[in-house]
Design a protein around this motif. Structure first.
Motif: not given
Length: 390
Positions: A365-385
């Protein structure tokens, strides 16, 4: 002596509803606080305060207000249902499932509740009887809760008839040995005679389900070997790894704006050597025709006829990256790897503050750390990818 100023409750309510509708939850809270500062006040305003606090992630405060409201008015079924989702989100399953029973006592759901002229099964052994278990909500719910049919069969000792929607019927039928039902029918057709019934999502209440009971045997669904062979041939020439993508849920879902993205927002995921497979359906599938720069994306939406095709693709791809959607639950039921992009306050089934889920081993699960913050989710998934590709 100056008389106390009586707040215009109707005016406050109108203003607060407008603020909540536009996502201005902090402003809504600020408007409500003075009217409720004494610790008392109109029930309508307390309900609105809970509605303003929950999207801010203040779940414990939300629960306290909802508990107070339910104690004050036990017959307020919408509030009891809201409380159920809060309890389940917090992992309090025992009471959460009981309150979740009120889901068909709401104005907008009463019309879809199943009127069955037979007692609801309450979890007790009923050997020699016939139990109808029927699905009731979305496709993802069906995939998620289907595992419990075998537990109900073992607990009840009954002959079990499973009734599911036509779109998931073939997947369920193929897993009869795993799921343990005795007969299966499509929703909308006449089932064989039965003595008791239970909605699929009432099984947790009947079984007394706890987090410790999860996940059960995984996988409990399987893909059609013929479809797998067809899709393996279709995808054979594509460079691996193959990563399936879903970026939007069903547009008619009440919470869709909170959980869905656009394909353009997934641009950071693009990287050489990765082939993305769009298994997106619905209006958002058209976005696959114009992928982000540098993203090797194969649009498959028009070729996917049903969930059997989706299951076959998921069985071949190395990974699914998706918003909260039915393919996530299908991947979980198939035992396939999936990374799920979740909003700041997710649906109750994903619980809080964890990167895994008790429902599906291996799912991340990759969660927004703040409401509406999909950018941080993309950063985390990009690193894992990047780690996955390496």
């Amino acid at each position: 002596m100056r008389s106390a100023v009586v707040p215009d409750v109707a005016a406050i309510e109108r203003q607060v509803r407008a603020l909540i509708t536009t996502g201005r939850f902090e402003d809504a809270e600020a408007l409500l606080r003075p009217a409720l500062a004494s610790g008392s006040g109109p029930v309508a305003l307390w309900k609105l305060l809970a509605a303003a606090l929950r999207p801010q992630g203040r779940i414990a405060e939300t629960r306290a207000i909802q508990e107070m409201l339910v104690a004050h008015a036990p017959g307020d079924f919408p509030t009891r249902f809201d409380l159920s989702e809060t309890l389940l989100l917090l992992g309090d399953l025992e009471r959460g499932w009981r309150e979740y029973h009120y889901r068909y006592s709401l104005a907008h759901t009463a019309v879809i509740g199943r009127r069955v002229q037979a007692p609801r099964w309450d979890g007790r052994p009923v050997p020699g009887r016939t139990l109808l278990i029927h699905d009731e909500q979305g496709f993802g719910d069906t995939f998620q809760f289907m595992r419990m049919v075998q537990w109900a069969k073992a607990r009840s000792g009954a002959r079990v008839i499973l009734e599911v929607n036509a779109q998931t019927l073939s997947l369920a039928r193929r897993s009869q040995d795993t799921l343990g039902f005795d007969a299966i029918v499509a929703r909308g057709t006449l089932p064989p005679p039965f003595d008791l019934h239970c909605e699929l999502m009432s099984l947790p209440m009947a079984l007394g389900l706890t987090l410790a009971d999860l996940p059960g045997a995984i996988p409990y669904l399987s893909a059609d070997p013929r479809r797998v062979a067809k899709w393996r041939e279709r995808l054979a020439a594509l460079p691996r790894p193959l990563v399936a993508l879903v970026w939007a849920g069903r547009p008619t879902h009440f919470n869709d704006a909170n959980r869905s993205l656009t394909l353009a927002q997934l641009a950071p995921l693009a990287r050489p050597g990765v082939t993305f497979l769009s298994i997106q359906k619905g209006p958002a599938a058209a976005q696959a025709g114009d992928p982000p720069a540098g993203m090797s994306l194969v649009p498959l939406g028009d070729e996917i006829r049903d969930f059997e095709d989706t299951a076959a693709i998921l069985s071949i791809a190395e990974l699914l990256v998706s918003v909260d959607s039915s393919p996530v639950h299908l991947a979980g039921a198939l035992g396939r790897p999936a990374w799920v992009m979740l909003p700041f306050v997710p649906d109750w089934r994903w619980l809080l503050a964890r990167t895994d889920t008790p429902w599906y081993p291996g799912m991340r699960l990759f969660r927004q750390p703040l409401r509406g913050d999909w950018g941080s989710v993309m950063t985390a998934i990009t690193a894992e990818l990047a780690r996955l590709v390496a």
